[in-house]
Design an enzyme around this catalytic site. Sequence first.
Site, PDB file in Angstrom:
ATOM      1  N   LYS A  43       0.862  -1.182   0.000  1.00  6.03           N
ATOM      2  CA  LYS A  43       0.000   0.000   0.000  1.00  6.03           C
ATOM      3  C   LYS A  43       0.903   1.237   0.000  1.00  6.03           C
ATOM      4  O   LYS A  43       1.967   1.233   0.639  1.00  6.03           O
ATOM      5  CB  LYS A  43      -0.891  -0.031   1.255  1.00  6.03           C
ATOM      6  CG  LYS A  43      -1.693   1.239   1.500  1.00  6.03           C
ATOM      7  CD  LYS A  43      -2.771   1.466   0.450  1.00  6.03           C
ATOM      8  CE  LYS A  43      -3.457   2.817   0.584  1.00  6.03           C
ATOM      9  NZ  LYS A  43      -4.225   3.204  -0.601  1.00  6.03           N
ATOM     10  N   CYS A 127      -1.872   9.952  -6.605  1.00 10.46           N
ATOM     11  CA  CYS A 127      -3.058   9.647  -5.791  1.00 10.46           C
ATOM     12  C   CYS A 127      -4.062  10.791  -5.933  1.00 10.46           C
ATOM     13  O   CYS A 127      -3.735  11.937  -5.611  1.00 10.46           O
ATOM     14  CB  CYS A 127      -2.679   9.459  -4.319  1.00 10.46           C
ATOM     15  SG  CYS A 127      -4.168   9.232  -3.308  1.00 10.46           S
ATOM     16  N   LYS A 169       4.732   5.668 -10.178  1.00  7.27           N
ATOM     17  CA  LYS A 169       3.355   5.381 -10.596  1.00  7.27           C
ATOM     18  C   LYS A 169       2.733   6.681 -11.070  1.00  7.27           C
ATOM     19  O   LYS A 169       2.666   7.662 -10.329  1.00  7.27           O
ATOM     20  CB  LYS A 169       2.537   4.789  -9.451  1.00  7.27           C
ATOM     21  CG  LYS A 169       1.120   4.416  -9.923  1.00  7.27           C
ATOM     22  CD  LYS A 169       0.561   3.305  -9.120  1.00  7.27           C
ATOM     23  CE  LYS A 169      -0.805   2.888  -9.600  1.00  7.27           C
ATOM     24  NZ  LYS A 169      -1.372   1.873  -8.718  1.00  7.27           N
ATOM     25  N   SER A 199      -5.592   5.196 -10.903  1.00  5.00           N
ATOM     26  CA  SER A 199      -7.009   5.369 -11.230  1.00  5.00           C
ATOM     27  C   SER A 199      -7.227   6.743 -11.856  1.00  5.00           C
ATOM     28  O   SER A 199      -6.403   7.648 -11.724  1.00  5.00           O
ATOM     29  CB  SER A 199      -7.863   5.214  -9.971  1.00  5.00           C
ATOM     30  OG  SER A 199      -7.527   6.219  -9.049  1.00  5.00           O
ATOM     31  N   GLY A 226     -11.043  -0.041 -13.459  1.00  3.52           N
ATOM     32  CA  GLY A 226     -11.789  -1.099 -14.135  1.00  3.52           C
ATOM     33  C   GLY A 226     -11.780  -0.919 -15.642  1.00  3.52           C
ATOM     34  O   GLY A 226     -11.084  -0.066 -16.195  1.00  3.52           O
ATOM     35  N   GLY A 253      -7.843  -1.710 -16.014  1.00  2.00           N
ATOM     36  CA  GLY A 253      -8.828  -2.451 -16.796  1.00  2.00           C
ATOM     37  C   GLY A 253      -8.448  -3.874 -17.122  1.00  2.00           C
ATOM     38  O   GLY A 253      -8.956  -4.455 -18.088  1.00  2.00           O
ATOM     39  N   GLY A 274      -5.952  -4.347 -10.253  1.00  2.00           N
ATOM     40  CA  GLY A 274      -6.534  -3.567  -9.167  1.00  2.00           C
ATOM     41  C   GLY A 274      -7.977  -3.946  -8.914  1.00  2.00           C
ATOM     42  O   GLY A 274      -8.287  -4.808  -8.085  1.00  2.00           O
TER      43      GLY A 274
HETATM   44  C1  SIN Z   1      -5.888   6.087  -1.990  1.00  2.00           C
HETATM   45  O1  SIN Z   1      -5.413   5.614  -0.947  1.00  2.00           O
HETATM   46  O2  SIN Z   1      -6.652   7.052  -1.975  1.00  2.00           O
HETATM   47  C2  SIN Z   1      -5.549   5.468  -3.300  1.00  2.00           C
HETATM   48  C3  SIN Z   1      -4.126   5.618  -3.604  1.00  2.00           C
HETATM   49  C4  SIN Z   1      -3.878   5.958  -5.018  1.00  2.00           C
HETATM   50  O3  SIN Z   1      -4.800   5.973  -5.847  1.00  2.00           O
HETATM   51  O4  SIN Z   1      -2.736   6.244  -5.342  1.00  2.00           O
END
Ligand code: SIN
Length: 315
Positions: A43, A127, A169, A199, A226, A253, A274
């Site tokens: 995480k 994020c 990322k 995302s 997704g 996806g 994911g």
């Molecule tokens: C989150 O903890 O809000 C998601 C982390 C991320 O999308 O990088």
Amino acid sequence: METQIGNIHLLSPFMNASGVYCKSKEQLIKLDNTQLVGCVVSKSCTFEPRDGNPEPIYWDDGSNLSINSSGLPNMGYKFYINKNITSQINKPYIVSVSGLTVKDNLTIIDELLKNLDISGLELNLSCPNVIGKPQIGYDFEAMDKLLYQANLLVQNRKLSDKKFNFGLKLPPYFDMSHFDIVSSIINKYEIDTITCINSLGNGLVVDPKSETVVIKPKGGFGGIGGSVVKQIALANVRRLSQLTKCDVIGCGGIKTGTDAFEHILCGAKAVQIGTQFYIEKHEVFERIYNELLDIMSEKGYKSLNDFCGKLKVIN
Ligand code: SIN
């Protein structure tokens, strides 16, 4: 099915997307013990432990559309780099880092580099869910400054341990000129891997029946994952694998072996799962692995390199 991402050799190209079932020690060890997971990703961690945003923070439709606004709930970086965890993970272990400030990021990276059981870091520049903190991956100047300093730290360790993997990322990019800008920044530094994409934030899911949003934070806004993001992910994988010298890890996806095949065809050397991992749990890896294997054998491909990045264009 073996592959290489940066300096890490993987027996399987499949791994978890950071955030899904990888926050606690038990979850990390379960991932390590899951067949056909090639690598364990933690995480995203911050300097201090965080509870994250108020619940509900996650919703999916059971088929493959998700929204989350978790707000980085995590145990704090010390937990993820402690020997108590790192010594118990046998597969390559990548720590995702998402400090809330530049200073936090650099402190975490500096500490992380001291633990030789860690295979690499994935610096999360994307994020979408921390209230009041824009995604650094969309602020090119700030991103360049952070990477300059992070790169200095990582290169020091690489002098003694060439195997360490420096990864990023990234958020999804949409404009062709943004691919050029971001890759020119990345190419200034010794970055081994980039994970494309986080995302898609921010989106909004509406329940027409109850006339409400489906998650609580920020009035329902969050990162979308997704199948709906797959084509955006493929474009990012394709363009950034063409423009950078990094190995690209595809994410976005992937629900079936065909989705993984498409990511690899676009240039991904490995893939993260994911939303579908969230929905299907640990069995997803074996299923998608076998589906990809079937596609390869139908097409006569013996290794991922036979088709990785070999997407054909129309002349
Ligand atoms: C989150 O903890 O809000 C998601 C982390 C991320 O999308 O990088």
